[in-house]
Design an enzyme around this catalytic site. Sequence first.
Site, short mmCIF file in Angstrom:
data_model
loop_
_atom_site.label_atom_id
_atom_site.label_comp_id
_atom_site.label_asym_id
_atom_site.label_seq_id
_atom_site.Cartn_x
_atom_site.Cartn_y
_atom_site.Cartn_z
N HIS A 1 5.01 5.70 2.49
CA HIS A 1 5.21 6.94 3.25
C HIS A 1 6.17 6.71 4.42
O HIS A 1 6.98 7.57 4.74
CB HIS A 1 3.87 7.46 3.82
CG HIS A 1 2.96 8.03 2.78
ND1 HIS A 1 3.40 8.87 1.79
CD2 HIS A 1 1.63 7.90 2.59
CE1 HIS A 1 2.38 9.23 1.03
NE2 HIS A 1 1.29 8.64 1.50
N HIS B 1 0.39 -3.87 6.09
CA HIS B 1 -0.84 -3.72 6.88
C HIS B 1 -2.10 -4.08 6.10
O HIS B 1 -3.18 -3.70 6.50
CB HIS B 1 -0.93 -2.28 7.38
CG HIS B 1 -1.07 -1.30 6.25
ND1 HIS B 1 -0.01 -0.83 5.55
CD2 HIS B 1 -2.15 -0.75 5.69
CE1 HIS B 1 -0.43 -0.01 4.61
NE2 HIS B 1 -1.73 0.05 4.66
N CYS C 1 -7.17 -3.00 3.55
CA CYS C 1 -6.91 -1.55 3.64
C CYS C 1 -7.59 -0.79 2.51
O CYS C 1 -8.55 -0.06 2.73
CB CYS C 1 -5.42 -1.25 3.66
SG CYS C 1 -5.09 0.52 3.69
N SER D 1 0.62 3.75 1.82
CA SER D 1 0.92 4.20 3.18
C SER D 1 2.21 3.56 3.69
O SER D 1 2.97 4.20 4.43
CB SER D 1 -0.21 3.84 4.13
OG SER D 1 -1.43 4.21 3.56
N CYS E 1 0.84 -1.20 0.00
CA CYS E 1 0.00 0.00 0.00
C CYS E 1 0.87 1.25 0.00
O CYS E 1 2.00 1.24 0.50
CB CYS E 1 -0.88 -0.04 1.25
SG CYS E 1 -1.86 1.43 1.51
#
Length: 361
Positions: A43, A59, A162, A40, A38
């Site tokens: 990041h 995640h 997610c 995220s 993902c």
Amino acid sequence: MKAAVLHQPKTPLVIEDVAIGKPGPHEVLLRTAAVGVCHSDLHFLDGAYPFPMPVVLGHEAAGVVEQVGSEVRTVKPGDHVITCLSAYCGHCEHCLTGHLSLCVEPDTKRREGEEPRLLANGAPMNQFLNLSAFAEQMLIHEHALVAIRRDMPLDRAALIGCAVTTGMGAVIHTARVSPGETVAVIGCGGIGLATINSAAIAGAGRIIAIDRVPGKLELAKQFGATDVINAADVDAVEAVRELTRGGVHHAFEAIGLKQTAEQAFSMLRRGGTATVIGMIAPGVKIEIKGTDFLAEKRIQGSMMGSNRFPVDMPRLVDFYLSGKLKLDELISRRMPLENINEAFDELRRGELARSVIMFEH
Ligand code: ZN
Ligand code: ZN
């Protein structure tokens, strides 16, 4: 077990042996089957958001229950499950008013002084968002997973962990899109496509997809976009206003940038709502015109789609198995854990919808 470890921001993940503990009373040990890569995660990998290192990221997972703690009643060994980073305590004000995704109580983590869930060479290894899914096994709180139907393929189930919960929840829970309303979605990666698909399921009238990559705009049409705008060629705000004669009821920002968050607000009609799903970097400020409040325009955040995931995820599985939710098209590539750094390189280039790491057990 093997896990992909991040030692320093902006360095490649390293596949290493990580020791995993036994389930405490309210914990569950999973065999990871599939995990989505993902934005995220990127990041944190790139250091845009801080996190203690070393850490096992990941995640967006689905797996099979191996072992459960003495007090766990909702799942048993052999159950297929989807995990969620919105682990909830079940007794704080947020949980008790139905806002599980806002729960920040520490009860779902191990306490200071207890043996950590993950260890590497005898030293504690940080668990990411209560999950750490780039690993062959996961040891998580029972309120961080939900059991699903056995006929659901686990690689596609992982995406519900997610991207799809976030996109669907933003439309259904955070923004509450009504049938016939107009929707614009800025950014057609995994979450943007899930948002477009969800707007279609919610009965939105016009669904306008905005991106700079022609291939992603083509994909957006398959997911239910009625119109597409290439923001590399035209001013997206002008184009949306023109298409909808004044602006949309709902704009969704699915990238996490100042400019696109501001655009989402600017492309609203009077009374419209902008929902920011993307992760805006710490310190960044969003500027909007104060006079727009006289037109009752709103801007709001959406954390993991304001989900109630134990209820939402099995419903999303039903949507997929009845043909309403598109997940096959969301997966652009499957790969083993060893190739995980390639998946991040591809994410950085912004080419693909989603890579999924598959585990052979
Ligand atoms: Zn995610
Ligand atoms: Zn809570």
